[in-house]
Scaffold this motif. Structure first.
Motif, mmCIF file in Angstrom:
data_model
loop_
_atom_site.group_PDB
_atom_site.id
_atom_site.type_symbol
_atom_site.label_atom_id
_atom_site.label_comp_id
_atom_site.label_asym_id
_atom_site.label_seq_id
_atom_site.Cartn_x
_atom_site.Cartn_y
_atom_site.Cartn_z
ATOM 1 N N PRO A 125 8.983 -3.736 5.663
ATOM 2 C CA PRO A 125 7.730 -4.503 5.547
ATOM 3 C C PRO A 125 6.500 -3.678 5.166
ATOM 4 O O PRO A 125 5.554 -4.211 4.610
ATOM 5 C CB PRO A 125 7.546 -5.136 6.921
ATOM 6 C CG PRO A 125 8.677 -4.719 7.760
ATOM 7 C CD PRO A 125 9.577 -3.842 6.971
ATOM 8 N N ASP A 126 6.477 -2.391 5.480
ATOM 9 C CA ASP A 126 5.316 -1.569 5.116
ATOM 10 C C ASP A 126 5.233 -1.433 3.601
ATOM 11 O O ASP A 126 6.250 -1.359 2.913
ATOM 12 C CB ASP A 126 5.417 -0.175 5.739
ATOM 13 C CG ASP A 126 5.277 -0.214 7.249
ATOM 14 O OD1 ASP A 126 4.692 -1.192 7.754
ATOM 15 O OD2 ASP A 126 5.753 0.716 7.912
ATOM 16 N N GLU A 127 4.028 -1.375 3.086
ATOM 17 C CA GLU A 127 3.795 -1.249 1.651
ATOM 18 C C GLU A 127 3.859 0.226 1.240
ATOM 19 O O GLU A 127 2.864 0.937 1.285
ATOM 20 C CB GLU A 127 2.456 -1.873 1.266
ATOM 21 C CG GLU A 127 2.392 -3.367 1.504
ATOM 22 C CD GLU A 127 3.397 -4.130 0.647
ATOM 23 O OE1 GLU A 127 3.615 -3.764 -0.524
ATOM 24 O OE2 GLU A 127 3.962 -5.112 1.170
ATOM 25 N N PRO A 134 -0.677 7.229 -1.776
ATOM 26 C CA PRO A 134 -1.066 7.928 -3.006
ATOM 27 C C PRO A 134 0.094 8.567 -3.778
ATOM 28 O O PRO A 134 0.115 8.532 -5.002
ATOM 29 C CB PRO A 134 -2.041 9.007 -2.512
ATOM 30 C CG PRO A 134 -2.552 8.497 -1.216
ATOM 31 C CD PRO A 134 -1.439 7.680 -0.622
ATOM 32 N N ALA A 135 1.071 9.127 -3.077
ATOM 33 C CA ALA A 135 2.183 9.791 -3.754
ATOM 34 C C ALA A 135 3.059 8.807 -4.527
ATOM 35 O O ALA A 135 3.837 9.207 -5.385
ATOM 36 C CB ALA A 135 3.029 10.565 -2.745
ATOM 37 N N SER A 160 2.189 10.349 -10.296
ATOM 38 C CA SER A 160 1.181 10.082 -9.271
ATOM 39 C C SER A 160 0.145 11.199 -9.190
ATOM 40 O O SER A 160 -0.955 10.985 -8.702
ATOM 41 C CB SER A 160 1.840 9.904 -7.902
ATOM 42 O OG SER A 160 2.258 11.160 -7.384
ATOM 43 N N GLY A 161 0.528 12.385 -9.638
ATOM 44 C CA GLY A 161 -0.379 13.513 -9.561
ATOM 45 C C GLY A 161 -0.483 14.126 -8.175
ATOM 46 O O GLY A 161 -1.298 15.013 -7.956
ATOM 47 N N VAL A 162 0.335 13.661 -7.237
ATOM 48 C CA VAL A 162 0.319 14.173 -5.867
ATOM 49 C C VAL A 162 1.564 15.032 -5.661
ATOM 50 O O VAL A 162 2.685 14.565 -5.860
ATOM 51 C CB VAL A 162 0.300 13.021 -4.834
ATOM 52 C CG1 VAL A 162 0.341 13.567 -3.421
ATOM 53 C CG2 VAL A 162 -0.916 12.141 -5.043
ATOM 54 N N VAL A 163 1.359 16.279 -5.289
ATOM 55 C CA VAL A 163 2.484 17.181 -5.053
ATOM 56 C C VAL A 163 2.847 17.129 -3.573
ATOM 57 O O VAL A 163 2.028 17.421 -2.712
ATOM 58 C CB VAL A 163 2.140 18.622 -5.474
ATOM 59 C CG1 VAL A 163 3.274 19.566 -5.132
ATOM 60 C CG2 VAL A 163 1.824 18.673 -6.963
ATOM 61 N N THR A 164 4.073 16.702 -3.309
ATOM 62 C CA THR A 164 4.602 16.675 -1.942
ATOM 63 C C THR A 164 6.027 17.218 -1.992
ATOM 64 O O THR A 164 6.421 17.852 -2.962
ATOM 65 C CB THR A 164 4.582 15.250 -1.350
ATOM 66 O OG1 THR A 164 5.454 14.418 -2.126
ATOM 67 C CG2 THR A 164 3.182 14.663 -1.335
ATOM 68 N N THR A 165 6.799 16.922 -0.995
ATOM 69 C CA THR A 165 8.168 17.439 -0.917
ATOM 70 C C THR A 165 9.088 16.871 -1.997
ATOM 71 O O THR A 165 10.170 17.408 -2.212
ATOM 72 C CB THR A 165 8.779 17.129 0.462
ATOM 73 O OG1 THR A 165 8.716 15.722 0.685
ATOM 74 C CG2 THR A 165 8.034 17.862 1.560
ATOM 75 N N TRP A 166 8.661 15.820 -2.700
ATOM 76 C CA TRP A 166 9.493 15.277 -3.781
ATOM 77 C C TRP A 166 9.823 16.355 -4.800
ATOM 78 O O TRP A 166 10.903 16.344 -5.396
ATOM 79 C CB TRP A 166 8.818 14.094 -4.484
ATOM 80 C CG TRP A 166 7.573 14.454 -5.251
ATOM 81 C CD1 TRP A 166 6.290 14.351 -4.812
ATOM 82 C CD2 TRP A 166 7.493 14.987 -6.578
ATOM 83 N NE1 TRP A 166 5.415 14.783 -5.778
ATOM 84 C CE2 TRP A 166 6.138 15.194 -6.879
ATOM 85 C CE3 TRP A 166 8.445 15.317 -7.540
ATOM 86 C CZ2 TRP A 166 5.702 15.704 -8.094
ATOM 87 C CZ3 TRP A 166 8.011 15.832 -8.746
ATOM 88 C CH2 TRP A 166 6.653 16.014 -9.022
#
Length: 119
Positions: free
Chosen positions: A12-14, A19-20, A84-90
């Motif tokens: 249910p969460d969007e 941002p990522a 997305s321009g967001v650097v995370t663990t992906w």
């Protein structure tokens, strides 16, 4: 894993509001559509593995197609996260999964050659 990723998108969460995930939102629009697609692909991969394991003679073609689809999927996920321009663990995870799918394609192709006696 594909099935689980799809199920996460169906929670249910969007997820796409984070941002990522902006690249996914821009490409796919609706996370439920992508979630159901991932669930379907995941189930198809599981069925393929069951068929492959139940047959007396190995069916490397099913594994090749499944790994090829997995490769495209993880390259797509990498691209969508990168958009997305967001650097995370992906950055450490999905490109590695794509490379592992290439290894799976190679191994299934090698098995196909062995089953024909042309290794």
């Amino acid at each position: 894993m594909t099935l689980a990723l799809g199920m996460v998108l169906l929670l249910p969460d969007e997820t796409f509001d984070q941002p990522a995930w902006a690249g996914f939102r821009a490409i796919f629009g609706d996370e439920n559509l992508l979630g159901w697609f991932m669930v379907l692909i995941g189930l198809m991969r599981i069925v393929g593995l069951i068929i492959n394991g139940a047959r007396r003679h190995v069916t490397p073609r099913i594994r090749q197609v499944s790994a090829g689809g997995g490769f495209l999927l993880f390259v797509g996920w990498t691209f969508a996260f990168a958009a997305s321009g967001v650097v995370t663990t992906w950055l450490a995870i999905y490109p590695a999964f794509a490379v592992l799918e290439l290894v799976n394609i190679y191994r299934a192709s090698h098995d196909a050659g062995e089953s024909r006696g042309t290794s």
